[in-house]
Design an enzyme around this catalytic site. Sequence first.
Site, PDB file in Angstrom:
ATOM      1  N   PHE A 129       0.858  -1.178   0.000  1.00 13.36           N
ATOM      2  CA  PHE A 129       0.000   0.000   0.000  1.00 13.36           C
ATOM      3  C   PHE A 129       0.902   1.239   0.000  1.00 13.36           C
ATOM      4  O   PHE A 129       1.840   1.332   0.797  1.00 13.36           O
ATOM      5  CB  PHE A 129      -0.944  -0.005   1.196  1.00 13.36           C
ATOM      6  CG  PHE A 129      -1.979   1.063   1.082  1.00 13.36           C
ATOM      7  CD1 PHE A 129      -3.036   0.922   0.206  1.00 13.36           C
ATOM      8  CD2 PHE A 129      -1.869   2.248   1.802  1.00 13.36           C
ATOM      9  CE1 PHE A 129      -3.986   1.931   0.063  1.00 13.36           C
ATOM     10  CE2 PHE A 129      -2.806   3.254   1.655  1.00 13.36           C
ATOM     11  CZ  PHE A 129      -3.870   3.092   0.788  1.00 13.36           C
ATOM     12  N   ASP A 198       2.667  -4.946   8.420  1.00 12.45           N
ATOM     13  CA  ASP A 198       1.462  -4.122   8.344  1.00 12.45           C
ATOM     14  C   ASP A 198       0.269  -5.070   8.276  1.00 12.45           C
ATOM     15  O   ASP A 198       0.186  -5.901   7.354  1.00 12.45           O
ATOM     16  CB  ASP A 198       1.540  -3.230   7.095  1.00 12.45           C
ATOM     17  CG  ASP A 198       0.277  -2.408   6.882  1.00 12.45           C
ATOM     18  OD1 ASP A 198      -0.796  -2.786   7.398  1.00 12.45           O
ATOM     19  OD2 ASP A 198       0.359  -1.399   6.165  1.00 12.45           O
ATOM     20  N   TYR A 223     -10.064   0.763  10.787  1.00 12.55           N
ATOM     21  CA  TYR A 223     -11.304   1.177  10.113  1.00 12.55           C
ATOM     22  C   TYR A 223     -11.734   0.210   9.025  1.00 12.55           C
ATOM     23  O   TYR A 223     -12.712   0.477   8.344  1.00 12.55           O
ATOM     24  CB  TYR A 223     -11.189   2.604   9.579  1.00 12.55           C
ATOM     25  CG  TYR A 223     -10.024   2.896   8.671  1.00 12.55           C
ATOM     26  CD1 TYR A 223     -10.047   2.492   7.337  1.00 12.55           C
ATOM     27  CD2 TYR A 223      -8.915   3.579   9.130  1.00 12.55           C
ATOM     28  CE1 TYR A 223      -8.980   2.767   6.498  1.00 12.55           C
ATOM     29  CE2 TYR A 223      -7.843   3.862   8.295  1.00 12.55           C
ATOM     30  CZ  TYR A 223      -7.890   3.452   6.981  1.00 12.55           C
ATOM     31  OH  TYR A 223      -6.833   3.718   6.151  1.00 12.55           O
ATOM     32  N   LYS A 224     -10.993  -0.892   8.860  1.00  8.91           N
ATOM     33  CA  LYS A 224     -11.395  -1.898   7.869  1.00  8.91           C
ATOM     34  C   LYS A 224     -12.150  -3.019   8.591  1.00  8.91           C
ATOM     35  O   LYS A 224     -13.290  -2.840   8.990  1.00  8.91           O
ATOM     36  CB  LYS A 224     -10.168  -2.396   7.123  1.00  8.91           C
ATOM     37  CG  LYS A 224      -9.435  -1.286   6.345  1.00  8.91           C
ATOM     38  CD  LYS A 224      -8.213  -1.855   5.622  1.00  8.91           C
ATOM     39  CE  LYS A 224      -7.366  -0.745   5.012  1.00  8.91           C
ATOM     40  NZ  LYS A 224      -7.991  -0.090   3.870  1.00  8.91           N
ATOM     41  N   ARG A 393     -12.193  -5.147  -6.870  1.00 12.74           N
ATOM     42  CA  ARG A 393     -11.863  -5.669  -5.547  1.00 12.74           C
ATOM     43  C   ARG A 393     -13.115  -5.847  -4.707  1.00 12.74           C
ATOM     44  O   ARG A 393     -13.931  -4.929  -4.599  1.00 12.74           O
ATOM     45  CB  ARG A 393     -10.902  -4.687  -4.872  1.00 12.74           C
ATOM     46  CG  ARG A 393     -10.238  -5.227  -3.646  1.00 12.74           C
ATOM     47  CD  ARG A 393      -9.175  -4.255  -3.166  1.00 12.74           C
ATOM     48  NE  ARG A 393      -9.778  -3.071  -2.561  1.00 12.74           N
ATOM     49  CZ  ARG A 393      -9.192  -2.335  -1.613  1.00 12.74           C
ATOM     50  NH1 ARG A 393      -7.975  -2.637  -1.186  1.00 12.74           N
ATOM     51  NH2 ARG A 393      -9.790  -1.290  -1.114  1.00 12.74           N
TER      52      ARG A 393
END
Lengths: 434, 434
Positions: A129, A198, A223-224, A393
């Site tokens: 990312f 990560d 937040y995922k 996705r």
Amino acid sequence: MTSLQDCLTLDAQDPLRALRDQFTLPEGVIYLDGNSLGASPRAAAARVAEVVQQEWAQGLIRSWNDAGWISLPQRLGDQFAPWLGVGAGELVFTDTASINLYKVLTAAARIAREDAPQRKRLISERSNFPTDLYIAQSVCQEYGLELVLLEPEEIAGALTDEVAICMLTHVNYRTGAMHDMAAVTAAAQGKGILCVWDLCHSAGAVPVDLKGANADFAIGCSYKYLNGGPGAPAFVWAHPRLINRFWQPLSGWFGHAEPFKFVPDYHPAQGIQRYLCGTQPMVSLSVLQCGLDVFTAVEPLGGMDALRNKSLALTDLFIALVEERCQGHGLGLATPREHGRRGSQVCLTREEGLGVDGKDSGAYAIVQALIARGVIGDFRKGDGTGLHKDILRFGFTPLYVGFEDVWHAVEHLRQVLESGEWRKPEFNRVNAVT
Amino acid sequence: MTSLQDCLTLDAQDPLRALRDQFTLPEGVIYLDGNSLGASPRAAAARVAEVVQQEWAQGLIRSWNDAGWISLPQRLGDQFAPWLGVGAGELVFTDTASINLYKVLTAAARIAREDAPQRKRLISERSNFPTDLYIAQSVCQEYGLELVLLEPEEIAGALTDEVAICMLTHVNYRTGAMHDMAAVTAAAQGKGILCVWDLCHSAGAVPVDLKGANADFAIGCSYKYLNGGPGAPAFVWAHPRLINRFWQPLSGWFGHAEPFKFVPDYHPAQGIQRYLCGTQPMVSLSVLQCGLDVFTAVEPLGGMDALRNKSLALTDLFIALVEERCQGHGLGLATPREHGRRGSQVCLTREEGLGVDGKDSGAYAIVQALIARGVIGDFRKGDGTGLHKDILRFGFTPLYVGFEDVWHAVEHLRQVLESGEWRKPEFNRVNAVT
């Protein structure tokens, strides 16, 4: 062939089915983007009202003591620690994933500089990312390291004694491919390399055992899959063998051994508290707790094993249905079929040149057409070289996505492709930011 | 002599009186700690419900576009910019004051290293808020600078060509003493020194004109006089002449020129956006906006001039009443009498040796006794040398504190002192953390 009835049966047999009721989801939406922003736990509305109207408005400054605000980053860390295979007192929720990555990468760079100053490389994945790469660039610049970006299959061969730090995202955001954390960590450490993980796309979604894997540092967002809210505080962990070796550079007062002594010299707290920096955000931490509380509710239902089983069943089903029902439209599978290498998302590619003007893949427009039908996934653009293709996705959060959702999502995809509605001009105007 | 009736008259004549109704304050409390944590704007409850239940729960990922989340840090910056004397596009609300200080101090250290590498000092005040000193220690360590701590009266003489950076808090947290920002900045810059200002105790409380003072960098928190909520996102500003000279080190994706291009290389955005780092916190930024909206409501009532006039009237009154009515109890005044040197708080000292055991000042116990009566101020411990004494600290937020509040606060203080109730054991046990 799997039928809609089969999916309904799978939902009826799902031991986690009732957890869906712990979330507020909009009517008419099939939400397959929890890997970007998780859904809102039902408890969040009442909790945030309580923290604003009672703890803040009525308690005012007294709530730092009386409502336990002062220890909330640590208490949330303790609550979630078992889901990452770490101990109480080792994890805090604070700041953002990018900032926490800066803290641990700097700590790792300082350790490497002391222990192995001749090692001058920080290796990572080219399709990591981007914020991770940006933060790594900054740390490399400050510590005289070279950032070396690799394809996943090149990593094993790149673990040499020139490398100081290996920084990887456990589950790749573009492909959903998952590294074998224990194996990579062991291989890296065998060469004297520090491993920073990560967990943004794995915390709460796949089994993680940081201590079992003997990882050095880890960070991740909440937040995922943790459903902590948009931009919710992230987490940070450092192995106890390393935690006290160095200051992290963001040495704010909440990381001080005695923050309320107001002494002019910084003395870092022992343990993970030193990874706190400024005054901690009580409204957003309180909302986040509602997301973590759902995981506490998962424990008696089978914990991570149950979540993982359902996640794999959902992604298996999605792959099977797409391959059964959406043939002939240039779709491919970017996500590994092998369970041990798959996160909780499925990423599809589409052949270049199939877009409306023959110039792109059309993947963006297909995703927009699905969103217009209430099937929310997202699009990630390729790098134009063919190495990293355009991606459709779809994330499958086992806490609130069901098997019937998967059926209907694929049916919408089939209809979008077969009807050609994705060719409409409104789906081909690029305006989304996320 | 001022009477209660005089105070009631002052309230009746106060053009800002109606603003108090924009806040929720507990019954029976006189809140003189808004300089530590501001009160809750009434609008916050509804706004936070909207962001959690609508924007997040219903809008989900779409709200990054549809609810304008993506630009909220910048929009809040633009909204508040005039109150700091800066332009639109120059200010953002993000992260914490400590983290923002790290960003600007690092940027300043990089500029100094390039422009004047022989300058090796960073000077500040010994009684600056400790987190500022801790962050400065970290930056000094990384950039080979020496942190030199001074008393306020020593600063002018310390502005030499050995100094790279002068980092000061505009209004001192312990004493309420205010620096002349324009004069100090001019003197420092005349010697080639960069000036970094911490506005935690001045933003929203006293006139600030960063561009007028030609400051270089500024940061501040939003949970004090801006009433943004506990641990609310802080702000950061850099003068346009400096903003694009260097990366700030926390180079996360929200500071990228094209964050949603997902390219592996960091290219900082032009302007203040480069001071953003990770994914921004929408729940807490939305709550903060309610605090900033109150300032928008102040504009037609006279703006900062009206706020400042009332603030000085409140603090003048408090000083006068304490001196009239609380004599003979060892109290002293730590805050300057001169208006031009006073923030929006009044800090009292108490002679050492007057505590219950003759060992301390008793100031802590007096503050606890006041809190038990519903008069909330706070205590800041001295350094034991006599140079920085124990402090009884009272903040006067002109948005919601009235003249009658001042009368009753002093009356409670008088009663606490004259009755000796502060000597009770429960007020002499140190357990508060803030």
